[in-house]
Design an enzyme around this catalytic site. Structure first.
Site, PDB file in Angstrom:
ATOM      1  N   GLU A   1       0.824  -1.202   0.000  1.00  0.00           N
ATOM      2  CA  GLU A   1       0.000   0.000   0.000  1.00  0.00           C
ATOM      3  C   GLU A   1       0.862   1.257   0.000  1.00  0.00           C
ATOM      4  O   GLU A   1       1.963   1.274   0.548  1.00  0.00           O
ATOM      5  CB  GLU A   1      -0.898   0.016   1.243  1.00  0.00           C
ATOM      6  CG  GLU A   1      -1.979  -1.043   1.195  1.00  0.00           C
ATOM      7  CD  GLU A   1      -2.955  -0.953   2.354  1.00  0.00           C
ATOM      8  OE1 GLU A   1      -4.129  -1.258   2.137  1.00  0.00           O
ATOM      9  OE2 GLU A   1      -2.554  -0.592   3.472  1.00  0.00           O
TER      10      GLU A   1
ATOM     11  N   CYS B   1       3.528   8.646   0.566  1.00  0.00           N
ATOM     12  CA  CYS B   1       4.153   7.784   1.569  1.00  0.00           C
ATOM     13  C   CYS B   1       4.343   6.421   0.908  1.00  0.00           C
ATOM     14  O   CYS B   1       3.363   5.760   0.552  1.00  0.00           O
ATOM     15  CB  CYS B   1       3.213   7.694   2.777  1.00  0.00           C
ATOM     16  SG  CYS B   1       3.757   6.532   4.020  1.00  0.00           S
TER      17      CYS B   1
ATOM     18  N   CYS C   1       7.157  -6.557   7.055  1.00  0.00           N
ATOM     19  CA  CYS C   1       8.338  -6.091   7.787  1.00  0.00           C
ATOM     20  C   CYS C   1       8.690  -7.159   8.810  1.00  0.00           C
ATOM     21  O   CYS C   1       7.810  -7.763   9.430  1.00  0.00           O
ATOM     22  CB  CYS C   1       8.046  -4.771   8.504  1.00  0.00           C
ATOM     23  SG  CYS C   1       9.477  -4.135   9.409  1.00  0.00           S
TER      24      CYS C   1
ATOM     25  N   CYS D   1       6.977  -4.551  15.296  1.00  0.00           N
ATOM     26  CA  CYS D   1       6.688  -3.601  16.382  1.00  0.00           C
ATOM     27  C   CYS D   1       5.210  -3.735  16.769  1.00  0.00           C
ATOM     28  O   CYS D   1       4.350  -3.790  15.883  1.00  0.00           O
ATOM     29  CB  CYS D   1       6.987  -2.171  15.949  1.00  0.00           C
ATOM     30  SG  CYS D   1       8.677  -1.970  15.357  1.00  0.00           S
TER      31      CYS D   1
ATOM     32  N   CYS E   1       2.315  -1.584  15.161  1.00  0.00           N
ATOM     33  CA  CYS E   1       2.294  -1.387  13.709  1.00  0.00           C
ATOM     34  C   CYS E   1       1.625  -2.560  12.992  1.00  0.00           C
ATOM     35  O   CYS E   1       2.010  -3.715  13.179  1.00  0.00           O
ATOM     36  CB  CYS E   1       3.729  -1.231  13.245  1.00  0.00           C
ATOM     37  SG  CYS E   1       3.922  -1.125  11.477  1.00  0.00           S
TER      38      CYS E   1
ATOM     39  N   GLY F   1       7.342  -1.550   5.767  1.00  0.00           N
ATOM     40  CA  GLY F   1       8.715  -2.037   5.709  1.00  0.00           C
ATOM     41  C   GLY F   1       9.740  -1.115   6.317  1.00  0.00           C
ATOM     42  O   GLY F   1       9.458   0.029   6.661  1.00  0.00           O
ATOM     43  N   GLU F   2      10.939  -1.650   6.469  1.00  0.00           N
ATOM     44  CA  GLU F   2      12.055  -0.886   7.041  1.00  0.00           C
ATOM     45  C   GLU F   2      13.007  -0.523   5.895  1.00  0.00           C
ATOM     46  O   GLU F   2      13.751  -1.381   5.403  1.00  0.00           O
ATOM     47  CB  GLU F   2      12.745  -1.732   8.116  1.00  0.00           C
ATOM     48  CG  GLU F   2      14.039  -1.172   8.623  1.00  0.00           C
ATOM     49  CD  GLU F   2      14.005   0.320   9.012  1.00  0.00           C
ATOM     50  OE1 GLU F   2      13.119   0.724   9.770  1.00  0.00           O
ATOM     51  OE2 GLU F   2      14.867   1.080   8.515  1.00  0.00           O
TER      52      GLU F   2
ATOM     53  N   SER G   1      12.335   7.145   6.886  1.00  0.00           N
ATOM     54  CA  SER G   1      12.040   6.867   8.289  1.00  0.00           C
ATOM     55  C   SER G   1      12.582   5.484   8.640  1.00  0.00           C
ATOM     56  O   SER G   1      12.406   4.535   7.878  1.00  0.00           O
ATOM     57  CB  SER G   1      10.522   6.904   8.520  1.00  0.00           C
ATOM     58  OG  SER G   1      10.213   6.531   9.844  1.00  0.00           O
TER      59      SER G   1
ATOM     60  N   SER H   1      12.298   6.436  14.357  1.00  0.00           N
ATOM     61  CA  SER H   1      11.127   6.127  15.177  1.00  0.00           C
ATOM     62  C   SER H   1      11.599   5.751  16.578  1.00  0.00           C
ATOM     63  O   SER H   1      12.099   4.643  16.788  1.00  0.00           O
ATOM     64  CB  SER H   1      10.344   4.962  14.557  1.00  0.00           C
ATOM     65  OG  SER H   1       9.889   5.328  13.280  1.00  0.00           O
TER      66      SER H   1
ATOM     67  N   HIS I   1      10.017   6.556  20.069  1.00  0.00           N
ATOM     68  CA  HIS I   1       8.904   6.071  20.902  1.00  0.00           C
ATOM     69  C   HIS I   1       9.172   5.931  22.392  1.00  0.00           C
ATOM     70  O   HIS I   1       8.244   5.724  23.175  1.00  0.00           O
ATOM     71  CB  HIS I   1       8.353   4.725  20.417  1.00  0.00           C
ATOM     72  CG  HIS I   1       8.018   4.685  18.964  1.00  0.00           C
ATOM     73  ND1 HIS I   1       7.409   5.730  18.317  1.00  0.00           N
ATOM     74  CD2 HIS I   1       8.209   3.725  18.023  1.00  0.00           C
ATOM     75  CE1 HIS I   1       7.244   5.411  17.056  1.00  0.00           C
ATOM     76  NE2 HIS I   1       7.727   4.209  16.842  1.00  0.00           N
TER      77      HIS I   1
ATOM     78  N   ASN J   1      -2.175   5.886  16.431  1.00  0.00           N
ATOM     79  CA  ASN J   1      -3.397   5.473  15.754  1.00  0.00           C
ATOM     80  C   ASN J   1      -3.869   4.226  16.480  1.00  0.00           C
ATOM     81  O   ASN J   1      -3.111   3.255  16.578  1.00  0.00           O
ATOM     82  CB  ASN J   1      -3.111   5.204  14.279  1.00  0.00           C
ATOM     83  CG  ASN J   1      -2.654   6.464  13.576  1.00  0.00           C
ATOM     84  OD1 ASN J   1      -3.119   7.559  13.879  1.00  0.00           O
ATOM     85  ND2 ASN J   1      -1.725   6.325  12.648  1.00  0.00           N
TER      86      ASN J   1
ATOM     87  N   CYS K   1      -0.198   6.387   9.945  1.00  0.00           N
ATOM     88  CA  CYS K   1       1.090   5.747  10.245  1.00  0.00           C
ATOM     89  C   CYS K   1       0.857   4.384  10.863  1.00  0.00           C
ATOM     90  O   CYS K   1       0.056   4.238  11.781  1.00  0.00           O
ATOM     91  CB  CYS K   1       1.870   6.563  11.267  1.00  0.00           C
ATOM     92  SG  CYS K   1       2.489   8.083  10.629  1.00  0.00           S
TER      93      CYS K   1
HETATM   94  N1  SAH Z   1      10.093   0.957   9.440  1.00  0.00           N
HETATM   95  C1  SAH Z   1      10.218   2.366   9.421  1.00  0.00           C
HETATM   96  C2  SAH Z   1       9.363   2.984   8.375  1.00  0.00           C
HETATM   97  C3  SAH Z   1       7.864   2.761   8.567  1.00  0.00           C
HETATM   98  S1  SAH Z   1       7.245   4.244   9.056  1.00  0.00           S
HETATM   99  C4  SAH Z   1       9.945   2.944  10.802  1.00  0.00           C
HETATM  100  O1  SAH Z   1       9.438   2.209  11.627  1.00  0.00           O
HETATM  101  O2  SAH Z   1      10.281   4.098  11.017  1.00  0.00           O
HETATM  102  C5  SAH Z   1       5.952   3.825  10.021  1.00  0.00           C
HETATM  103  C6  SAH Z   1       5.854   4.866  11.119  1.00  0.00           C
HETATM  104  O3  SAH Z   1       4.587   4.721  11.735  1.00  0.00           O
HETATM  105  C7  SAH Z   1       6.902   4.665  12.182  1.00  0.00           C
HETATM  106  O4  SAH Z   1       7.311   5.887  12.725  1.00  0.00           O
HETATM  107  C8  SAH Z   1       6.118   3.868  13.186  1.00  0.00           C
HETATM  108  O5  SAH Z   1       6.695   3.918  14.441  1.00  0.00           O
HETATM  109  C9  SAH Z   1       4.789   4.543  13.108  1.00  0.00           C
HETATM  110  N2  SAH Z   1       3.675   3.744  13.616  1.00  0.00           N
HETATM  111  C10 SAH Z   1       3.523   2.409  13.596  1.00  0.00           C
HETATM  112  N3  SAH Z   1       2.348   2.063  14.124  1.00  0.00           N
HETATM  113  C11 SAH Z   1       1.738   3.217  14.496  1.00  0.00           C
HETATM  114  C12 SAH Z   1       0.497   3.522  15.101  1.00  0.00           C
HETATM  115  N4  SAH Z   1      -0.372   2.560  15.432  1.00  0.00           N
HETATM  116  N5  SAH Z   1       0.203   4.826  15.327  1.00  0.00           N
HETATM  117  C13 SAH Z   1       1.067   5.802  14.969  1.00  0.00           C
HETATM  118  N6  SAH Z   1       2.252   5.568  14.391  1.00  0.00           N
HETATM  119  C14 SAH Z   1       2.585   4.293  14.169  1.00  0.00           C
HETATM  120 FE1  SF4 Z   2       8.528  -2.449  10.637  1.00  0.00          FE
HETATM  121 FE2  SF4 Z   2       8.599   0.186  11.074  1.00  0.00          FE
HETATM  122 FE3  SF4 Z   2       6.305  -1.203  11.423  1.00  0.00          FE
HETATM  123 FE4  SF4 Z   2       8.342  -1.547  13.124  1.00  0.00          FE
HETATM  124  S1  SF4 Z   2       7.156   0.347  12.778  1.00  0.00           S
HETATM  125  S2  SF4 Z   2       7.088  -3.173  12.203  1.00  0.00           S
HETATM  126  S3  SF4 Z   2      10.091  -1.347  11.761  1.00  0.00           S
HETATM  127  S4  SF4 Z   2       7.381  -0.892   9.502  1.00  0.00           S
END
Ligand code: SAH
Ligand code: SF4
Length: 358
Positions: A93, A106, A113, A117, A120, A179-180, A211, A234, A236, A310, A351
């Site tokens: 997506e 985006c 991934c 996390c 996510c 993805g990362e 990111s 990221s 947190h 979110n 996100c």
């Molecule tokens: N893997 C990379 C790129 C993905 S970006 C990374 O993690 O940075 C996805 C972003 O959305 C990251 O900053 C992640 O921490 C954030 N994210 C993931 N789940 C989320 C949620 N439920 N609410 C808000 N941000 C979230």
């Molecule tokens: Fe992967 Fe980034 Fe989601 Fe973590 S936040 S699972 S590193 S996409």
């Protein structure tokens, strides 16, 4: 269908192909101008090329590597999420976001991934494979072509009334989809080159942001690159105990390794780094944690984006007053920070809400 996508090629790659075909070199720029800047959907529309060359291109290359399957636009019209099918049947997506005077895409960098996390949705689906440079680039071109054709439908920017005064060109690209990106470094960087090269998409490097969950060796590699793309980490959490839970790769790359890598990045590039701090009710939103965060980042040229999570079944965003208190504490401790509005949630385009299926 040919397996090689045209966006897999650099200008020089294409010149080599053309010289094998006995075609003049200047055709390479013409072809890539069509691919990167015009709202067309196949080689036959390249009207300044001889028909035979268009046919050769068509038999050797595919015009696109991703195919839109479904799409959803948020009620406020600000976010449009598209699910793309890839040539092997996998799906990813991407989201077009139109607010704050920007038109940002985006993009995803992997199918799924591996990091899982807990907040996510992408992580929950597991890891399938890396995307190719073409698959990443084509996500941007899909939205760019659409915006350009919408602009042609309403007229040039700056003239007339209403819609025609809007500039429809894409302004920003963020690697914040599935993805990362730093695990798929080479392909992501090839896509960055496609998107920033003046003869190709030509976006200013400063309008791209990568990111990452925070992979120190890759951050170091990035700091040696000449292109000034933005970096967002990221974070947190301000300590390992909490970050181990919210960002599991922290167990491999703890803060005492990650933060020095960020400091070296800022020194080497002289660029400010962004930290994403997702605020979660009763998990990481207290004033003492804000103070701890300020201490962790002391003296680092950075900006913190505070993003109310979110909602997931497990995590809820804090109440407004808590978010405000966190924000004010950071400010009082001289950490530049902003609270980011949440958008696109009604179509799961926010996100961390992207996944391989709708
Ligand atoms: N893997 C990379 C790129 C993905 S970006 C990374 O993690 O940075 C996805 C972003 O959305 C990251 O900053 C992640 O921490 C954030 N994210 C993931 N789940 C989320 C949620 N439920 N609410 C808000 N941000 C979230
Ligand atoms: Fe992967 Fe980034 Fe989601 Fe973590 S936040 S699972 S590193 S996409």
């Amino acid at each position: 269908m040919p397996e090689i996508a045209i966006t897999e090629l650099s200008l020089n790659d294409l010149r080599d192909v053309l010289s094998d075909w006995g075609e003049p070199q200047y055709r390479a720029r013409q072809i890539l101008d069509w691919v990167y800047r015009k709202p067309i959907s196949d080689f036959s529309a390249m009207s300044n090329l001889p028909p035979k060359l268009r046919e050769s291109l068509d038999s050797k290359f595919s015009f696109q590597s991703i195919f839109p399957v479904t799409e959803a636009t948020s009620r406020d019209g600000s976010s449009t999420k598209v699910l793309f099918r890839l040539s092997d049947g996998n799906t990813v997506e991407s989201v077009l976001m139109m607010y704050d005077k920007r038109r940002t895409v985006c993009v995803s960098s992997q199918v799924g991934c591996a990091f899982g996390c807990p907040l996510c949705a992408t992580g929950a689906s597991g890891f399938e494979r890396n995307l190719t440079p073409a698959e990443i680039t084509d996500q941007v071109l899909f939205f760019s072509r659409r915006l350009i054709s919408q602009q042609s439908a309403v007229g040039s920017p700056g003239r007339g009334e209403g819609l025609s005064t809007i500039d429809y060109r894409l302004s920003n690209v963020v690697f914040m989809g599935m993805g990362e990106p730093l695990v798929n470094f080479e392909a992501v960087w090839r896509a960055v080159e496609n998107l920033t090269s003046p003869g190709l998409f030509g976006l200013g490097a400063r309008h791209l942001t990568i990111s990452t969950i925070g992979i120190p060796s890759a951050i170091k590699k990035l700091s040696h690159k000449k292109l000034q793309v933005g970096l967002a980490v990221s974070l947190h959490a301000p300590n390992n105990e909490l970050r181990d839970l919210l960002a599991p790769p922290n167990r491999m790359y703890p803060l005492e390794v990650l933060i020095p890598a960020c400091r070296s990045y800022v020194e080497a590039t002289r660029r400010r780094i962004t930290f994403e701090y997702t605020l979660i009710r009763s998990v990481n939103d207290s004033v003492p944690l804000a103070i701890e965060l300020a201490e962790l980042l002391r003296g680092l040229n950075c900006h913190v984006n505070l993003i109310p999570v979110n909602p997931t079944p497990e995590f809820k965003p804090p109440h407004r007053a808590r978010i405000q208190a966190f924000h004010e504490t950071l400010t009082r401790h001289h950490v530049s920070n902003t609270i980011r509005l949440r958008r696109g949630l009604d179509v799961h385009a926010g996100c961390g809400q992207l996944r391989a299926r709708d």
